[in-house]
Design an enzyme around this catalytic site. Structure first.
Site, PDB file in Angstrom:
ATOM      1  N   HIS A 112      16.893   0.613   1.297  1.00  0.00           N
ATOM      2  CA  HIS A 112      16.107  -0.001   0.244  1.00  0.00           C
ATOM      3  C   HIS A 112      16.520  -1.375  -0.090  1.00  0.00           C
ATOM      4  O   HIS A 112      16.968  -1.306  -1.400  1.00  0.00           O
ATOM      5  CB  HIS A 112      15.688   1.055  -0.651  1.00  0.00           C
ATOM      6  CG  HIS A 112      14.420   0.853  -1.485  1.00  0.00           C
ATOM      7  ND1 HIS A 112      13.461   1.506  -1.680  1.00  0.00           N
ATOM      8  CD2 HIS A 112      14.403  -0.455  -2.142  1.00  0.00           C
ATOM      9  CE1 HIS A 112      12.463   0.933  -2.513  1.00  0.00           C
ATOM     10  NE2 HIS A 112      12.846  -0.103  -2.976  1.00  0.00           N
ATOM     11  N   ASN A 156      12.753   0.920   3.901  1.00  0.00           N
ATOM     12  CA  ASN A 156      11.620   0.833   2.815  1.00  0.00           C
ATOM     13  C   ASN A 156      11.225  -0.709   2.773  1.00  0.00           C
ATOM     14  O   ASN A 156      11.813  -1.770   2.369  1.00  0.00           O
ATOM     15  CB  ASN A 156      12.113   1.011   1.470  1.00  0.00           C
ATOM     16  CG  ASN A 156      11.034   0.865   0.284  1.00  0.00           C
ATOM     17  OD1 ASN A 156       9.985   1.749   0.409  1.00  0.00           O
ATOM     18  ND2 ASN A 156      11.120  -0.272  -0.266  1.00  0.00           N
ATOM     19  N   GLU A 157       9.872  -1.095   3.328  1.00  0.00           N
ATOM     20  CA  GLU A 157       9.100  -2.287   3.007  1.00  0.00           C
ATOM     21  C   GLU A 157       9.800  -3.413   3.717  1.00  0.00           C
ATOM     22  O   GLU A 157      10.055  -4.339   3.104  1.00  0.00           O
ATOM     23  CB  GLU A 157       8.946  -2.772   1.637  1.00  0.00           C
ATOM     24  CG  GLU A 157       8.136  -1.383   1.051  1.00  0.00           C
ATOM     25  CD  GLU A 157       7.935  -1.934  -0.565  1.00  0.00           C
ATOM     26  OE1 GLU A 157       6.702  -1.310  -0.932  1.00  0.00           O
ATOM     27  OE2 GLU A 157       8.376  -2.800  -1.145  1.00  0.00           O
ATOM     28  N   ASN A 286       3.268   2.545   0.884  1.00  0.00           N
ATOM     29  CA  ASN A 286       3.472   2.327  -0.319  1.00  0.00           C
ATOM     30  C   ASN A 286       2.246   1.483  -0.844  1.00  0.00           C
ATOM     31  O   ASN A 286       1.963   0.488  -0.209  1.00  0.00           O
ATOM     32  CB  ASN A 286       4.559   1.408  -0.784  1.00  0.00           C
ATOM     33  CG  ASN A 286       5.969   2.236  -0.575  1.00  0.00           C
ATOM     34  OD1 ASN A 286       5.982   3.324  -0.345  1.00  0.00           O
ATOM     35  ND2 ASN A 286       7.066   1.483  -0.553  1.00  0.00           N
ATOM     36  N   GLU A 363       4.889   5.249  -2.345  1.00  0.00           N
ATOM     37  CA  GLU A 363       4.818   4.931  -3.763  1.00  0.00           C
ATOM     38  C   GLU A 363       3.507   4.550  -4.266  1.00  0.00           C
ATOM     39  O   GLU A 363       2.486   4.180  -3.365  1.00  0.00           O
ATOM     40  CB  GLU A 363       5.483   3.408  -3.601  1.00  0.00           C
ATOM     41  CG  GLU A 363       7.226   3.474  -3.474  1.00  0.00           C
ATOM     42  CD  GLU A 363       7.828   2.164  -3.488  1.00  0.00           C
ATOM     43  OE1 GLU A 363       7.209   1.247  -4.077  1.00  0.00           O
ATOM     44  OE2 GLU A 363       8.761   2.114  -3.127  1.00  0.00           O
ATOM     45  N   SER A 416      13.213  -3.678 -11.901  1.00  0.00           N
ATOM     46  CA  SER A 416      12.335  -3.834 -11.090  1.00  0.00           C
ATOM     47  C   SER A 416      12.651  -5.317 -10.640  1.00  0.00           C
ATOM     48  O   SER A 416      11.632  -6.193 -10.623  1.00  0.00           O
ATOM     49  CB  SER A 416      11.035  -3.976 -11.806  1.00  0.00           C
ATOM     50  OG  SER A 416       9.937  -4.104 -10.862  1.00  0.00           O
ATOM     51  N   TRP A 417      13.748  -5.377  -9.661  1.00  0.00           N
ATOM     52  CA  TRP A 417      14.169  -6.687  -9.032  1.00  0.00           C
ATOM     53  C   TRP A 417      14.074  -7.913 -10.280  1.00  0.00           C
ATOM     54  O   TRP A 417      14.475  -7.878 -11.319  1.00  0.00           O
ATOM     55  CB  TRP A 417      13.243  -6.878  -7.886  1.00  0.00           C
ATOM     56  CG  TRP A 417      13.460  -5.731  -6.832  1.00  0.00           C
ATOM     57  CD1 TRP A 417      12.467  -4.703  -6.663  1.00  0.00           C
ATOM     58  CD2 TRP A 417      14.599  -4.960  -6.369  1.00  0.00           C
ATOM     59  NE1 TRP A 417      12.915  -3.629  -5.911  1.00  0.00           N
ATOM     60  CE2 TRP A 417      14.080  -3.917  -5.670  1.00  0.00           C
ATOM     61  CE3 TRP A 417      16.119  -5.503  -6.100  1.00  0.00           C
ATOM     62  CZ2 TRP A 417      15.154  -2.970  -4.847  1.00  0.00           C
ATOM     63  CZ3 TRP A 417      16.635  -4.823  -5.471  1.00  0.00           C
ATOM     64  CH2 TRP A 417      16.402  -3.709  -4.686  1.00  0.00           C
ATOM     65  N   LYS A 423       9.078  -4.956 -16.942  1.00  0.00           N
ATOM     66  CA  LYS A 423       7.833  -4.069 -16.128  1.00  0.00           C
ATOM     67  C   LYS A 423       8.212  -2.602 -15.917  1.00  0.00           C
ATOM     68  O   LYS A 423       8.829  -2.318 -15.064  1.00  0.00           O
ATOM     69  CB  LYS A 423       7.795  -4.906 -14.741  1.00  0.00           C
ATOM     70  CG  LYS A 423       6.570  -4.705 -14.126  1.00  0.00           C
ATOM     71  CD  LYS A 423       6.502  -5.540 -12.735  1.00  0.00           C
ATOM     72  CE  LYS A 423       5.161  -5.339 -11.854  1.00  0.00           C
ATOM     73  NZ  LYS A 423       5.233  -6.078 -10.775  1.00  0.00           N
TER      74      LYS A 423
END
Length: 469
Positions: A112, A156-157, A286, A363, A416-417, A423
């Site tokens: 991830h 992931n993504e 997601n 997600e 959150s990055w 957030k």
């Protein structure tokens, strides 16, 4: 709903663990990128590294029967030579054992986004050697944890970390280069197939899939021009991951279009054969929003994403392909994310018809600013959001889609990055100003009741144009 349906929440190692340099963990590309650019980082995050038992116990007390989390490559593998960090392996054994202690099914993501910096320094996903290094990492995970895990996902993504890292440039390594984006995309999908091959050849128990940031594509009208724009958008947003992982082939019209301007000779026949042979057992989707497009009109490629939480800042235009537009009738979050549950229902039907593979909604959630100093955050907006999206899942199941689980993003508030901790997505509030104290939100208790009712608590409704009785 099936009694065995998986109801839970999801996290990611970099976003929740903290302990960024503890127990011989090596720096990840995100550690270095955020430190060097003096950005808010995940050095401590939710401190899940030290508080995992509390977090997993709260999941169980909240009625959840599964936990989706990721393994940190730089925590498990020390160097390019592949040396295993036994302290990192021991940490994930503790997490897995705690899951089983509380009756929680682990749903494990191998990667991830937190690539070890020692590989980023060698070109990251642009370096073909990283594919073999990732395969080695995956084998170490299967070998060490295989008896404790039923559900694995390779990545992931891929779309987010490849496109944002190499095309948009707002994630590390911060490049804006189409050719390099193609290299990275190809290497990730090849690496994914190598992990599937290792899993099958090792005869490990369980199943292996991939998780994709799914944005089903809608058009502004039914014209041919719009349908062509939709196909471009679908290839860009979805198909290069899902077609490749599930069907074993990159979309040929995408490759043909790219080959007009760019080199595609790096795609080797023997590697494409491995991608073709080693497809996934299931797909994880997601879902946050759809992609609504119109035909390209004018201007250069623009990919601007909202990291400030001030509405109206995002813009997506891919020159000669498509333009993303906003629906004036829709509601949007402060980060310009459309709230559109019907897109999940439509997308689940599309993915099922196309791939005929079991689906997990891996997600789904809404990010907002929240005051967590109160005793219990009254997040009715999150409850409404989850209700409507679970309703969309049930509508799709009514139409025959094989859906096996739902994961709220996120199990608890986390980093959150580039949006930092402002957030918030969690079912459980984390007070980052006060020793990461945990307090369940109203949505946590609602989710518990909803699971206990086997989803009968959901307010059911049809969406406009549906034929569901």
């Amino acid at each position: 709903m099936d009694k065995k349906f998986l109801w839970g929440g999801a996290t990611a190692s970099y976003q929740c663990e903290g302990a960024w340099d503890v127990d011989d963990k090596q720096p990840s590309m995100w550690d270095v990128y955020l430190h060097e650019n003096n950005l808010e980082n995940g050095d401590i995050a939710s401190d899940h590294y030290h508080r995992y038992e509390e977090d997993i116990r709260m999941m169980a007390e909240g009625g959840q029967n599964t936990y989706r989390f990721s393994l940190s490559w730089p925590r498990i593998i020390k160097d390019k030579e592949g040396t295993v960090n036994e302290k990192g392996v021991a940490f994930y054994h503790r997490i897995l054992d705690t899951c089983h202690k509380y009756g929680i099914e682990p749903f494990v993501t191998i990667y991830h986004w937190d690539l070890p910096q020692y590989w980023e320094a060698e070109g990251g996903w642009l370096n073909h050697q990283v594919c073999a290094a990732y395969e080695h990492f995956a084998k170490v995970c299967f070998e060490n944890f295989g008896e404790k895990v039923t559900y694995w996902t390779t990545f992931n993504e891929p779309k987010w970390f490849i496109v944002n890292g190499y095309f948009i440039g707002n994630y590390p390594p911060g490049l804006q280069d189409v050719q390099k984006t193609m290299y990275g995309a190809y290497h990730v999908m090849y690496a994914s197939a190598l992990a599937v091959r290792a899993f099958r050849e090792g005869n490990y128990p369980g199943e292996i899939g991939i998780v994709h940031s799914y944005t089903p594509v809608n058009g502004v009208d039914d014209s041919i021009e719009t349908k062509i724009a939709m196909r471009y958008a679908d290839n860009y947003c979805n198909n290069w991951i899902l077609d490749t992982a599930a069907l074993g082939e990159f979309p040929i019209d995408l490759i043909a279009k790219l080959s007009e301007k760019y080199d595609v000779s790096f795609m080797k026949q023997e590697e494409l054969a491995i991608i073709k042979q080693y497809t996934v057992d299931f797909i994880g989707l997601n879902y946050y929003a759809r992609t609504l497009v119109k035909p390209y009109t004018e201007g250069e490629t623009q990919l601007i994403f909202n990291h400030s939480g001030k509405k109206g800042q995002s813009k997506v235009v891919i020159k000669n392909w498509f333009e993303q537009v906003k629906d004036p009738n829709s509601e949007y979050t402060a980060w310009d994310t459309e709230i559109y549950p019907k897109g999940l229902q439509d997308g689940l039907l599309e993915a099922w018809q196309r791939y005929q593979l079991p689906i997990f909604v891996t997600e789904n959630g809404v990010g907002v600013r929240e005051d967590v100093s109160v005793e219990c955050v009254q997040d009715e907006y999150r409850i409404a959001f989850m209700n409507d999206h679970i309703n969309a899942i049930m509508n799709a199941m009514d139409q025959g889609v094989d859906i096996r689980g739902y994961y709220a993003w996120a199990s608890f508030d986390l980093y959150s990055w580039k949006n930092g901790v402002e957030k918030r997505y969690g079912l459980v509030a984390v007070d980052f100003e006060n020793n990461q104290v945990r307090k369940p939100k109203a949505s946590y208790y609602w989710f518990k009741e909803m699971i206990a009712s086997n989803a009968r608590l959901i307010t059911r409704r049809k969406f406009e144009g549906d034929e569901i009785k």
